[in-house]
Design a protein around this motif. Structure first.
Motif, short mmCIF file in Angstrom:
data_model
loop_
_atom_site.label_atom_id
_atom_site.label_comp_id
_atom_site.label_asym_id
_atom_site.label_seq_id
_atom_site.Cartn_x
_atom_site.Cartn_y
_atom_site.Cartn_z
N SER A 155 -9.45 9.15 -17.17
CA SER A 155 -9.29 9.53 -15.63
C SER A 155 -10.55 8.96 -15.17
O SER A 155 -11.49 8.46 -15.50
N GLU A 160 -12.47 8.43 -10.98
CA GLU A 160 -13.10 8.78 -9.79
C GLU A 160 -13.26 7.58 -8.71
O GLU A 160 -13.39 6.55 -9.41
N GLU A 211 -8.73 8.29 -6.93
CA GLU A 211 -8.62 8.89 -8.33
C GLU A 211 -7.31 8.65 -8.82
O GLU A 211 -6.15 8.31 -8.10
N ASP A 255 -3.10 10.28 -9.40
CA ASP A 255 -3.82 11.59 -9.62
C ASP A 255 -2.49 12.59 -9.67
O ASP A 255 -2.02 12.73 -8.48
#
Length: 583
Positions: free
Chosen positions: A62, A64, A86, A113
């Motif tokens: 993941s 950000e 994201e 996301d």
């Protein structure tokens, strides 16, 4: 060879110094279905390819906004690419140390996301194969001369820029250039940016003339040579050589059809009926009208066409663009009839939008669709402001009413700080500095230079700032930080005679004030002529309610009517407590 003279929109990248490397925002990001493509960015005007030194994120990891995804070796330095949104790194197409990668080539795909990154990776395989570098082709010989030149390519000046327009060349072919000289102005999708030289040399060849639009990022636009070299004998790379003109072979043309006769139409004929009469070459005198006073209407013409089984008219023959006209044929022996006067056409003209206007339209559309706009208006008596303004003018300071508006808004934001905020990830973030964006109309589009720390400046300082910023805005000479990052916007159309209007919120801000012009009314208390001015606040109803908007407009109105309150600090009596007022 070149750098940006005025800080360009590429500085959105926020270059940071980190352990011998530079960090920059990810460029060349485009959406494909539910995924985001990451392409090799152009991090300098001379960069044509780069090498991925290291991936800082693994597939399935993941990310950000602001996370560094990989390090890229450019022709200048090692830079880290950050992501703007994201998501999850779904697929890496170019591994570390995979060699030189051309600018614009696909290097990875990010799943948005909430999306299944494995599914995105599987569907992106075809795109990765298509993005694989082609087999090396045999080099194409350069043209034009024997002196090697330094290429100047169209740079990528913003994350969304894919093409640009050459607005103006400041140097001519054969003209010497020095470090710091402005070479040309480039219209991006954000603003007009000046490109400066950082090396000495001579402009050898300009390949993209002024006004060339749609020039893709990475396209060769000019060549330079070192001082002392023969600039006239510069070698032009095959990719920059001028394309050969299209063949002028005239295609076979169909036999011209007989012209459709045209008849004058009565003035009472409607547009639909007139169009049918012209298309079918009908004489209105041969038709009977069923409209008022015997006028022809559309159904009359259609009935006549149906009864007489008239064939549909053939479309007019339009010559293909860019095809040379055939040579004139010998004049006929029989005299031709005198040409009939051309009838006026009701056609239209396409006006191409500039990149800046396209971006403005898209952002305002997004703002209007995403932010539910609320409105609040107030009318202020300008008697006291006009009197104080005359005192400034007598003292040699040519201030305007708009300067007082800016100062009053900045002061009102001190009393109602809820409006001095911007959106960050859909959440309002209060700003400590009050930076007022002032809308300025330019030939390229609307731009909003910023009066920074307006609350801490005097009327004279605000006036000087506005004049200086507006002047440079109309010349497209603003720096990036001078028109991006404001906390509140003012749009004043009073000088155009507009009494009042509403404006669209300048995202990511939460509010904008639309200011009308002064108008004279009869004061009901004194029964004397009085000048008043109406302003309308547009606010984002998701984060600002009507009570807060009313508080702001009331404070603004009070300060405009009592300018002695400007710059005296916070007074609790200026903002009335709603609970106390309701008792």
């Amino acid at each position: 060879m070149y750098k940006l003279g005025q800080p360009s929109l590429a500085s959105l990248g926020r270059l940071h110094s980190q352990v011998g490397r530079v960090v920059t925002r990810a460029l060349h990001v485009s959406r494909v279905a539910t995924a985001i493509e990451l392409k090799m960015p152009s991090l300098s005007p001379t960069m044509e390819e780069g090498t991925i030194v290291k991936w800082l994120k693994a597939e399935g990891e993941s990310m950000e906004a602001g996370d560094a995804v990989c390090d890229i070796q450019t022709d200048k330095a090692v830079m880290a690419m950050e992501v703007d949104e994201e998501g999850v790194l779904a697929k890496i197409f170019r591994s570390a140390d995979s060699g030189a990668i051309k600018v614009g080539e696909l290097i990875a795909v990010v799943a948005e996301d909430g999306e299944d990154w494995k599914t995105v990776a599987a569907t992106a395989d075809n795109a990765g194969e298509a993005a694989a570098p082609p087999a090396a082709a045999a080099p194409v010989a350069a043209t034009g001369g024997s002196t090697p030149g330094t290429v100047v390519n169209m740079p990528s000046l913003s994350p969304t820029m894919t093409e640009g327009t050459i607005v103006k060349w400041y140097k001519k072919e054969g003209e010497a250039i020095s470090a710091g000289d402005v070479l040309c102005d480039i219209q991006t999708d954000k603003a007009v940016v000046s490109m400066e030289c950082d090396d000495d040399g001579v402009v050898a060849k300009i390949l993209m003339a002024e006004g060339s639009s749609g020039v893709e990022v990475g396209t060769l636009i000019a060549l330079t040579v070192e001082e002392g070299q023969d600039w006239r004998d510069v070698a032009i790379p095959a990719s920059g050589a001028e394309a050969s003109p299209p063949s002028l072979t005239t295609p076979p043309t169909p036999a011209p059809s007989a012209p459709t006769p045209q008849y004058p139409h009565p003035t009472q004929t409607g547009p639909a009926a007139a169009l049918l009469l012209s298309q079918y070459g009908l004489n209105p005198a041969s038709l009977e009208g069923s409209g008022p006073k015997g006028n022809l209407i559309k159904s009359d013409v259609l009935n006549y066409i149906q009864v007489n089984s008239l064939p549909a008219p053939s479309p007019p023959q339009v010559p293909l663009p860019g095809v040379a006209k055939p040579a004139a044929v010998a004049a006929p022996t029989t005299p031709s009839p005198a040409p009939r006067a051309a009838r006026p056409s009701s056609g239209y003209t396409d006006i191409q939008l500039t990149s800046m206007r396209k971006v403005i339209a898209r952002r305002l559309t997004d703002s209007k669709q995403e932010a539910p706009h609320g409105y609040s208006s107030a009318t202020a008596n300008l008697t006291a402001v006009s009197r104080l303004r005359q005192e400034y003018i007598k003292s040699g300071f040519k201030v305007s009413v708009n300067d007082f508006v800016i100062k009053a808004v900045a002061t009102a934001l001190q009393y109602v700080p809820e409006l001095n905020a911007t959106l960050v990830k859909e959440e309002p973030k209060s700003q400590s500095s009050i930076d007022i964006s002032v809308a300025v109309a330019t030939p390229a589009g609307l731009i909003t230079p910023i009066v920074k720390d307006a609350a801490g400046k005097t009327i004279q300082q605000i006036s000087a700032d506005v004049k200086e910023l507006a002047g440079r805005a109309k010349e497209n000479k603003l720096k990036l930080d001078e028109f991006q990052g404001g906390t509140f916007t003012i749009s004043n159309l009073g000088m155009f005679g507009i009494a009042e209007f509403t404006a669209i919120i300048n995202s990511p801000q939460l509010a904008i004030l639309a200011v009308g012009g002064g108008r004279t009314i009869i004061d009901p208390d004194t029964m004397k002529p009085t000048t008043v001015m109406t302003a309308t606040l547009s606010f984002d109803r998701r984060y600002i309610d009507e009570a807060q908007a009313a508080d702001f407009m009331k404070v603004y109105q009070t300060i405009m009517e009592r300018p002695e309150l400007l710059g005296v600090g916070y007074l609790s009596s200026v903002r009335v407590d709603r609970m106390t007022a309701s008792l």
